[in-house]
Design a protein around this motif. Structure first.
Motif, PDB file in Angstrom:
ATOM      1  N   GLY A   1      55.043  18.950  55.329  1.00  0.00           N
ATOM      2  CA  GLY A   1      55.818  17.869  54.720  1.00  0.00           C
ATOM      3  C   GLY A   1      55.324  16.455  54.983  1.00  0.00           C
ATOM      4  O   GLY A   1      55.947  15.492  54.553  1.00  0.00           O
TER       5      GLY A   1
ATOM      6  N   LYS B   1      50.137  15.977  52.899  1.00  0.00           N
ATOM      7  CA  LYS B   1      48.711  16.317  52.763  1.00  0.00           C
ATOM      8  C   LYS B   1      48.352  16.621  51.302  1.00  0.00           C
ATOM      9  O   LYS B   1      47.371  16.112  50.770  1.00  0.00           O
ATOM     10  CB  LYS B   1      48.363  17.524  53.659  1.00  0.00           C
ATOM     11  CG  LYS B   1      48.594  17.276  55.139  1.00  0.00           C
ATOM     12  CD  LYS B   1      48.247  18.472  55.988  1.00  0.00           C
ATOM     13  CE  LYS B   1      49.145  19.687  55.782  1.00  0.00           C
ATOM     14  NZ  LYS B   1      50.571  19.450  56.147  1.00  0.00           N
ATOM     15  N   THR B   2      49.160  17.466  50.688  1.00  0.00           N
ATOM     16  CA  THR B   2      48.867  17.846  49.299  1.00  0.00           C
ATOM     17  C   THR B   2      48.961  16.632  48.378  1.00  0.00           C
ATOM     18  O   THR B   2      48.123  16.438  47.493  1.00  0.00           O
ATOM     19  CB  THR B   2      49.850  18.942  48.824  1.00  0.00           C
ATOM     20  OG1 THR B   2      49.747  20.035  49.739  1.00  0.00           O
ATOM     21  CG2 THR B   2      49.525  19.419  47.429  1.00  0.00           C
ATOM     22  N   CYS B   3      49.958  15.800  48.607  1.00  0.00           N
ATOM     23  CA  CYS B   3      50.111  14.599  47.771  1.00  0.00           C
ATOM     24  C   CYS B   3      48.911  13.662  47.931  1.00  0.00           C
ATOM     25  O   CYS B   3      48.461  13.053  46.959  1.00  0.00           O
ATOM     26  CB  CYS B   3      51.406  13.870  48.118  1.00  0.00           C
ATOM     27  SG  CYS B   3      52.869  14.775  47.593  1.00  0.00           S
TER      28      CYS B   3
ATOM     29  N   THR C   1      52.380  24.109  50.710  1.00  0.00           N
ATOM     30  CA  THR C   1      51.096  24.789  50.505  1.00  0.00           C
ATOM     31  C   THR C   1      51.154  26.173  51.142  1.00  0.00           C
ATOM     32  O   THR C   1      51.681  26.348  52.241  1.00  0.00           O
ATOM     33  CB  THR C   1      49.947  23.961  51.155  1.00  0.00           C
ATOM     34  OG1 THR C   1      50.005  22.646  50.624  1.00  0.00           O
ATOM     35  CG2 THR C   1      48.588  24.578  50.901  1.00  0.00           C
TER      36      THR C   1
ATOM     37  N   GLY D   1      50.914  23.274  56.506  1.00  0.00           N
ATOM     38  CA  GLY D   1      51.397  22.808  57.807  1.00  0.00           C
ATOM     39  C   GLY D   1      52.309  23.808  58.489  1.00  0.00           C
ATOM     40  O   GLY D   1      52.495  23.764  59.704  1.00  0.00           O
TER      41      GLY D   1
ATOM     42  N   LYS E   1      53.015   7.780  54.164  1.00  0.00           N
ATOM     43  CA  LYS E   1      54.342   7.380  53.665  1.00  0.00           C
ATOM     44  C   LYS E   1      54.708   5.952  54.080  1.00  0.00           C
ATOM     45  O   LYS E   1      55.859   5.668  54.434  1.00  0.00           O
ATOM     46  CB  LYS E   1      55.444   8.371  54.081  1.00  0.00           C
ATOM     47  CG  LYS E   1      55.135   9.837  53.732  1.00  0.00           C
ATOM     48  CD  LYS E   1      56.353  10.727  53.812  1.00  0.00           C
ATOM     49  CE  LYS E   1      55.989  12.204  53.651  1.00  0.00           C
ATOM     50  NZ  LYS E   1      57.125  13.111  53.722  1.00  0.00           N
TER      51      LYS E   1
ATOM     52  N   ASP F   1      55.182   3.565  52.319  1.00  0.00           N
ATOM     53  CA  ASP F   1      56.137   2.969  51.358  1.00  0.00           C
ATOM     54  C   ASP F   1      57.572   3.107  51.840  1.00  0.00           C
ATOM     55  O   ASP F   1      58.471   2.410  51.363  1.00  0.00           O
ATOM     56  CB  ASP F   1      55.968   3.662  49.994  1.00  0.00           C
ATOM     57  CG  ASP F   1      56.168   5.169  50.105  1.00  0.00           C
ATOM     58  OD1 ASP F   1      57.251   5.661  49.810  1.00  0.00           O
ATOM     59  OD2 ASP F   1      55.230   5.880  50.531  1.00  0.00           O
TER      60      ASP F   1
ATOM     61  N   ALA G   1      50.642   8.000  49.755  1.00  0.00           N
ATOM     62  CA  ALA G   1      50.196   8.790  48.594  1.00  0.00           C
ATOM     63  C   ALA G   1      51.023   8.379  47.385  1.00  0.00           C
ATOM     64  O   ALA G   1      50.539   8.339  46.253  1.00  0.00           O
ATOM     65  CB  ALA G   1      50.363  10.279  48.883  1.00  0.00           C
TER      66      ALA G   1
HETATM   67  N1  LIG Z   1      57.805   8.399  50.198  1.00  0.00           N
HETATM   68  C1  LIG Z   1      56.718   9.170  50.229  1.00  0.00           C
HETATM   69  N2  LIG Z   1      56.857  10.507  50.134  1.00  0.00           N
HETATM   70  C2  LIG Z   1      55.733  11.248  50.165  1.00  0.00           C
HETATM   71  C3  LIG Z   1      54.427  10.698  50.323  1.00  0.00           C
HETATM   72  N3  LIG Z   1      53.530  11.719  50.346  1.00  0.00           N
HETATM   73  C4  LIG Z   1      54.232  12.853  50.209  1.00  0.00           C
HETATM   74  N4  LIG Z   1      55.554  12.587  50.102  1.00  0.00           N
HETATM   75  C5  LIG Z   1      56.647  13.558  49.944  1.00  0.00           C
HETATM   76  O1  LIG Z   1      56.654  14.392  51.085  1.00  0.00           O
HETATM   77  C6  LIG Z   1      56.964  15.730  50.726  1.00  0.00           C
HETATM   78  C7  LIG Z   1      55.917  16.683  51.242  1.00  0.00           C
HETATM   79  O2  LIG Z   1      54.680  16.410  50.607  1.00  0.00           O
HETATM   80  P1  LIG Z   1      53.478  17.473  50.599  1.00  0.00           P
HETATM   81  O3  LIG Z   1      52.285  16.785  50.053  1.00  0.00           O
HETATM   82  O4  LIG Z   1      53.892  18.742  49.963  1.00  0.00           O
HETATM   83  O5  LIG Z   1      53.332  17.730  52.171  1.00  0.00           O
HETATM   84  P2  LIG Z   1      52.300  18.701  52.917  1.00  0.00           P
HETATM   85  O6  LIG Z   1      51.875  18.007  54.144  1.00  0.00           O
HETATM   86  O7  LIG Z   1      51.209  19.127  51.977  1.00  0.00           O
HETATM   87  O8  LIG Z   1      53.205  19.950  53.272  1.00  0.00           O
HETATM   88  P3  LIG Z   1      52.759  21.482  53.543  1.00  0.00           P
HETATM   89  O9  LIG Z   1      52.022  21.937  52.335  1.00  0.00           O
HETATM   90  O10 LIG Z   1      54.025  22.245  53.750  1.00  0.00           O
HETATM   91  O11 LIG Z   1      51.909  21.466  54.773  1.00  0.00           O
HETATM   92  C8  LIG Z   1      57.116  15.746  49.203  1.00  0.00           C
HETATM   93  O12 LIG Z   1      58.497  15.668  48.884  1.00  0.00           O
HETATM   94  C9  LIG Z   1      56.408  14.488  48.753  1.00  0.00           C
HETATM   95  O13 LIG Z   1      56.969  13.958  47.570  1.00  0.00           O
HETATM   96  C10 LIG Z   1      54.325   9.271  50.412  1.00  0.00           C
HETATM   97  O14 LIG Z   1      53.257   8.676  50.550  1.00  0.00           O
HETATM   98  N5  LIG Z   1      55.507   8.568  50.362  1.00  0.00           N
END
Ligand SMILES: Nc1nc2c(ncn2[C@@H]2O[C@H](COP(=O)(O)OP(=O)(O)OP(=O)(O)O)[C@@H](O)[C@H]2O)c(=O)[nH]1
Length: 254
Positions: free
Chosen positions: A17, A20-22, A39, A65, A143, A145, A172
């Motif tokens: 969360g 990373k994916t974003c 992921t 993650g 994050k 923002d 992101a």
């Molecule tokens: N406000 C904000 N939210 C973000 C940002 N990047 C990601 N998010 C939010 O964070 C949540 C998790 O994002 P992911 O990219 O799925 O996180 P991850 O690290 O890939 O998670 P896993 O795949 O479970 O390891 C989502 O609801 C996104 O919309 C950011 O830069 N700002």
């Protein structure tokens, strides 16, 4: 075959969360995905960038993650040129977990090592990497923002400094610093690759086997390891595939 000078493998790790994916999708596709699901295991995307006049192919691995995927994702750390350890600046536990991530990365990055040189017939550009040292290690707070920040920038920066890593904060969502993150990594890797290039004379003495018909192994480092090292890994290893036309591989015995 696509024309690029270097292929670099960049791996993102960090708690579920943190974004990373974003980050990967923002960089490779220019979008912030709505309702991004967790992921599963490992995903990867490719983007070719131009840095300092060189075409660089970035192979970006996005790891899950969630704890339950850890045994899958661990195997990806050790073949990375650059590792980005991500936390969420608005979520203290994701920052508190960084030392655990470092321990785990250390453990898996220090496994078997070997040294291979790969080159083309006429230029024989070579680069050697220490497997247990990532060339570029970045701590990244994502994050920015959000207005509910829990980890001040200075704390993140201190942590990175203490561990000899680069530090950068990104969003992101707002596309803030995301391009910079990957371009700076690419620039750093190019610099290190260039500084590790060896003159041709230093490479004589090893056995060269012709790889002309095996160039489909480009970038498949684990397969190269197994196939060309007779199961006797030692010393260092090679991870750059410098040219599109791979004519020869030299395996040095240490
Ligand atoms: N406000 C904000 N939210 C973000 C940002 N990047 C990601 N998010 C939010 O964070 C949540 C998790 O994002 P992911 O990219 O799925 O996180 P991850 O690290 O890939 O998670 P896993 O795949 O479970 O390891 C989502 O609801 C996104 O919309 C950011 O830069 N700002």
């Amino acid at each position: 075959m696509e024309d690029y000078k270097f292929l670099f493998k960049v791996v993102l790790v960090g708690n579920a969360g943190v974004g990373k994916t974003c980050l990967v999708r923002r960089f490779t596709q220019g979008l912030f995905p709505p309702g991004q699901g967790a992921t599963i295991g490992v995903d990867f995307m490719i983007k070719t960038v131009e840095v300092e006049g060189e075409k660089i192919k970035l192979q970006i691995w996005d790891t899950a993650g969630q704890e339950r995927f850890r045994s899958i994702t661990q195997s990806y750390y050790r073949s990375a040129h650059a590792l980005i350890l991500v936390y969420d600046i608005s979520c203290q536990p994701t920052f508190d977990c960084l030392p655990d991530w470092l321990r785990e990365i250390q453990e898996y990055a220090n496994s078997k090592v070997l040294k291979i040189l790969v080159g083309t017939a006429d230029t024989f550009e070579t680069m050697i990497l220490e497997r247990n040292k990532f060339l570029c290690f970045v701590i990244q707070g994502n994050k920015t923002d959000r207005d509910d920040r829990e980890i001040p920038s200075a704390i993140g920066e201190d942590f990175a400094k203490q561990n000899g890593m680069y530090f950068l904060e990104t969003s992101a969502k707002e596309a803030d610093n995301v391009e910079r993150l990957f371009y700076e990594i690419a620039a750093e890797l190019i610099e290190q690759a260039r500084s590790k290039e060896m003159p041709r004379s230093e490479t004589s003495g090893g056995g060269i086997s012709n790889l002309a018909n095996k160039s489909n192994y480009l970038g498949q480092n684990e397969e190269l390891d197994e196939r060309y090292c007779d199961g006797q890994p030692s010393g260092k290893w090679m991870m750059f595939i410098p040219k599109t036309e791979l004519d020869a591989i030299m395996v040095l015995s240490l």
